[in-house]
Design a protein around this motif. Structure first.
Motif, PDB file in Angstrom:
ATOM      1  N   THR A 293      50.732  20.013  36.062  1.00 13.09           N
ATOM      2  CA  THR A 293      50.762  20.208  37.502  1.00 13.09           C
ATOM      3  C   THR A 293      51.768  21.303  37.852  1.00 13.09           C
ATOM      4  N   GLY A 294      51.643  21.835  39.033  1.00 12.26           N
ATOM      5  CA  GLY A 294      52.572  22.864  39.483  1.00 12.26           C
ATOM      6  C   GLY A 294      52.312  23.225  40.927  1.00 12.26           C
ATOM      7  N   VAL A 295      53.124  24.123  41.444  1.00  8.71           N
ATOM      8  CA  VAL A 295      53.011  24.556  42.834  1.00  8.71           C
ATOM      9  C   VAL A 295      52.891  26.070  42.878  1.00  8.71           C
ATOM     10  N   LEU A 296      51.961  26.539  43.695  1.00  5.73           N
ATOM     11  CA  LEU A 296      51.862  27.963  44.002  1.00  5.73           C
ATOM     12  C   LEU A 296      52.338  28.138  45.442  1.00  5.73           C
ATOM     13  N   ARG A 297      53.471  28.826  45.628  1.00  6.02           N
ATOM     14  CA  ARG A 297      54.023  29.008  46.975  1.00  6.02           C
ATOM     15  C   ARG A 297      53.910  30.469  47.379  1.00  6.02           C
ATOM     16  N   ILE A 298      53.389  30.677  48.585  1.00  2.00           N
ATOM     17  CA  ILE A 298      53.212  32.019  49.138  1.00  2.00           C
ATOM     18  C   ILE A 298      54.104  32.153  50.365  1.00  2.00           C
ATOM     19  N   ASP A 299      55.008  33.129  50.336  1.00  3.93           N
ATOM     20  CA  ASP A 299      55.850  33.438  51.486  1.00  3.93           C
ATOM     21  C   ASP A 299      55.288  34.651  52.217  1.00  3.93           C
ATOM     22  N   SER A 300      55.529  34.743  53.526  1.00  6.05           N
ATOM     23  CA  SER A 300      55.038  35.886  54.300  1.00  6.05           C
ATOM     24  C   SER A 300      55.825  36.030  55.584  1.00  6.05           C
ATOM     25  N   ASN A 301      55.573  37.102  56.305  1.00  4.33           N
ATOM     26  CA  ASN A 301      56.180  37.290  57.622  1.00  4.33           C
ATOM     27  C   ASN A 301      55.435  36.517  58.703  1.00  4.33           C
ATOM     28  N   GLY A 302      54.473  35.685  58.257  1.00  2.00           N
ATOM     29  CA  GLY A 302      53.736  34.839  59.197  1.00  2.00           C
ATOM     30  C   GLY A 302      53.722  33.394  58.747  1.00  2.00           C
ATOM     31  N   GLY A 303      54.772  32.986  58.036  1.00  3.45           N
ATOM     32  CA  GLY A 303      54.852  31.606  57.577  1.00  3.45           C
ATOM     33  C   GLY A 303      54.654  31.497  56.074  1.00  3.45           C
ATOM     34  N   ASN A 304      54.796  30.293  55.554  1.00  4.23           N
ATOM     35  CA  ASN A 304      54.675  30.027  54.123  1.00  4.23           C
ATOM     36  C   ASN A 304      53.558  29.024  53.871  1.00  4.23           C
ATOM     37  N   ALA A 305      53.103  28.955  52.625  1.00  5.56           N
ATOM     38  CA  ALA A 305      52.064  27.988  52.251  1.00  5.56           C
ATOM     39  C   ALA A 305      52.303  27.531  50.827  1.00  5.56           C
ATOM     40  N   GLU A 306      51.978  26.276  50.570  1.00  2.00           N
ATOM     41  CA  GLU A 306      52.083  25.715  49.221  1.00  2.00           C
ATOM     42  C   GLU A 306      50.747  25.127  48.801  1.00  2.00           C
ATOM     43  N   ILE A 307      50.331  25.444  47.594  1.00  2.00           N
ATOM     44  CA  ILE A 307      49.096  24.896  47.023  1.00  2.00           C
ATOM     45  C   ILE A 307      49.474  24.071  45.805  1.00  2.00           C
ATOM     46  N   GLN A 308      49.123  22.788  45.836  1.00  2.00           N
ATOM     47  CA  GLN A 308      49.389  21.897  44.711  1.00  2.00           C
ATOM     48  C   GLN A 308      48.319  22.107  43.644  1.00  2.00           C
TER      49      GLN A 308
ATOM     50  N   PRO B 167      51.711  37.927  63.170  1.00  2.00           N
ATOM     51  CA  PRO B 167      50.890  37.526  62.010  1.00  2.00           C
ATOM     52  C   PRO B 167      51.075  36.050  61.693  1.00  2.00           C
ATOM     53  N   GLN B 168      50.036  35.457  61.128  1.00  2.43           N
ATOM     54  CA  GLN B 168      50.086  34.032  60.770  1.00  2.43           C
ATOM     55  C   GLN B 168      49.361  33.812  59.443  1.00  2.43           C
ATOM     56  N   LEU B 169      50.060  33.306  58.449  1.00  2.31           N
ATOM     57  CA  LEU B 169      49.478  33.061  57.127  1.00  2.31           C
ATOM     58  C   LEU B 169      48.567  31.840  57.152  1.00  2.31           C
ATOM     59  N   SER B 170      47.371  31.995  56.551  1.00  2.00           N
ATOM     60  CA  SER B 170      46.445  30.875  56.403  1.00  2.00           C
ATOM     61  C   SER B 170      45.799  30.971  55.023  1.00  2.00           C
ATOM     62  N   VAL B 171      45.677  29.847  54.328  1.00  2.00           N
ATOM     63  CA  VAL B 171      44.997  29.790  53.031  1.00  2.00           C
ATOM     64  C   VAL B 171      43.872  28.771  53.116  1.00  2.00           C
ATOM     65  N   ASP B 172      42.875  28.919  52.235  1.00  2.00           N
ATOM     66  CA  ASP B 172      41.673  28.090  52.356  1.00  2.00           C
ATOM     67  C   ASP B 172      41.802  26.734  51.689  1.00  2.00           C
ATOM     68  N   LYS B 173      42.904  26.465  50.995  1.00  2.00           N
ATOM     69  CA  LYS B 173      43.070  25.150  50.367  1.00  2.00           C
ATOM     70  C   LYS B 173      44.547  24.879  50.134  1.00  2.00           C
ATOM     71  N   THR B 174      44.897  23.606  50.082  1.00  2.00           N
ATOM     72  CA  THR B 174      46.279  23.192  49.808  1.00  2.00           C
ATOM     73  C   THR B 174      46.391  22.422  48.498  1.00  2.00           C
ATOM     74  N   GLU B 175      45.235  22.035  47.907  1.00  2.00           N
ATOM     75  CA  GLU B 175      45.199  21.361  46.609  1.00  2.00           C
ATOM     76  C   GLU B 175      44.082  21.973  45.782  1.00  2.00           C
ATOM     77  N   MET B 176      44.295  22.020  44.466  1.00  2.00           N
ATOM     78  CA  MET B 176      43.300  22.690  43.635  1.00  2.00           C
ATOM     79  C   MET B 176      43.323  22.155  42.213  1.00  2.00           C
ATOM     80  N   ASN B 177      42.132  21.778  41.707  1.00  2.00           N
ATOM     81  CA  ASN B 177      41.964  21.445  40.296  1.00  2.00           C
ATOM     82  C   ASN B 177      41.487  22.704  39.576  1.00  2.00           C
ATOM     83  N   LEU B 178      42.287  23.187  38.664  1.00  2.00           N
ATOM     84  CA  LEU B 178      42.009  24.461  38.009  1.00  2.00           C
ATOM     85  C   LEU B 178      40.987  24.331  36.890  1.00  2.00           C
ATOM     86  N   SER B 179      40.137  25.353  36.781  1.00  5.93           N
ATOM     87  CA  SER B 179      39.227  25.442  35.635  1.00  5.93           C
ATOM     88  C   SER B 179      39.839  26.288  34.531  1.00  5.93           C
TER      89      SER B 179
END
Length: 361
Positions: free
Chosen positions: A106-121, A34-46
């Motif tokens: 500002t903050g960080v959303l970090r997702i851990d998984s058995n296929g890698g990790n991802a951080e969204i600013q 498995p390999q973790l993928s997310v559609d964005k790494t930065e995000m301006n929240l509404s």
């Protein structure tokens, strides 16, 4: 010898083909990790979960097991853990403004998984909500009985609004809501059925946690010529699409379909407050937005007139005086070119216009 070799070759090929057909299903399984993928790494929240979303994808094989390892304390997420195989998971985010001060966060959303990790600013600009409605006045008449306005949040955060006061002769499809950084449409129409002919003026009051707004509404209501045999009625022409009718008259009060002899779908929709019934014929039970109107039926309280000033309630004698004798009578139906009048007790109770190629109605 050659005959025996040929038979042996054919048998061997058949055995190979059977062997390939009987392969275990597991041989087609994606054995990649498995390999973790997310559609964005930065995000301006509404601030709204309707618009603030992260797509979590398994770009590898097997099953991806993920969890939220880190997030700002002021951010709520729809799920803290999840599993993804070959599908996509939509993680919804919503800001808890109650615990925040105005300003930039500002903050960080970090997702851990058995296929890698991802951080969204993450970045959020939080300002006080401000009610914004650009339309100060609406003028309506029987050709403009339906319209809509937009409620905007000209500030930040969550704008919570409602209609505090409105005249009874206006029907709103939405009377309250929440607005973040995208406007909300508020459709409404005049309820002519409850009015007498004349001039009307009133106000609609909107209140919110970001201010108030008074909308002035003017309505001119008179009986007019808008029934044209063979053409249309109620400001709708035969051949107009379902979507076009909605744009003119708003959301129907009732909507249903029938399927005669299991062939095409005849979609019916009515505006009970106006006394108007339409139908479109399509080959789809669901996709009928582009279907063309081929049947229009009007009855009380509809009060549109033909060019000869004939309408619901007109006497049958007046009908004959204006148009002559009907081409045909079929019970209560008096059939004239382009239009059928339903006559009961000497008066017109219904008018029907339809495409001559259809049989419903």
């Amino acid at each position: 010898m050659k005959r025996g070799l040929l038979i042996f070759t054919l048998v061997f090929m058949i055995v190979l083909q059977l062997a390939s057909c009987n392969k275990s299903p597991s041989s087609s399984i994606d054995n990649r990790p498995p390999q973790l993928s997310v559609d964005k790494t930065e995000m301006n929240l509404s601030g709204s979960s309707r618009y603030d979303q992260i797509l979590i994808v398994n770009a590898g094989g097997g099953q991806l097991k993920w969890s939220i390892a880190e997030k700002p304390s002021w951010l709520n997420v729809s799920n803290m853990v999840g599993w993804v195989t070959q599908d996509t998971f939509v993680l919804k985010l919503q800001t808890n403004f109650a615990v925040l001060e105005y300003g930039t966060h500002t903050g960080v959303l970090r997702i851990d998984s058995n296929g890698g990790n991802a951080e969204i600013q993450l970045r959020l600009v939080y300002k006080a909500p401000v009610l914004g409605i650009d339309v100060p006045i609406v003028n309506m008449d029987r050709r403009f009985t339906y319209t809509q306005l937009e409620i905007r949040n000209a500030g930040g955060g969550e704008l919570v609004w409602k209609i505090d006061r409105a005249p009874e002769w206006l029907k709103f499809e939405v009377t309250s809501g929440s607005v973040f950084d995208r406007p909300e449409k508020v459709p409404f129409r005049a309820r002519l059925r409850m009015l007498k002919y004349g001039q009307y003026q009133d106000e609609v009051k909107f209140v919110s946690n970001g201010g108030e707004h008074l909308l002035k509404v003017f309505l001119t209501y008179e009986r007019e010529v808008e029934v044209y045999p063979g053409v249309g009625a109620a400001n709708v022409d035969l051949g107009d699409t379902y979507t076009m009718v909605q744009n003119k008259l708003g959301k129907p009060d009732r909507n249903w379909y029938e399927r005669p002899e299991k062939t095409v779908f005849i979609h019916h929709f009515t505006y009970d407050d106006l006394g108007v019934h339409f139908s479109v014929t399509t080959n789809s039970m669901i996709l009928y937005g582009s279907g063309k109107v081929n049947y229009i039926e009007v009855d009380a309280p509809y009060d549109g007139l033909t060019p000869e000033m004939i309408g619901i309630g007109s006497a049958s004698g007046e009908l004959v005086q204006k148009y002559g004798r009907p081409l045909q009578k079929n019970g209560d139906a008096w059939i004239y070119p382009g239009i059928t009048y339903i006559v009961q007790s000497g008066r017109i109770v219904k008018m029907i216009l339809k495409d001559e190629s259809i049989t419903n109605g």
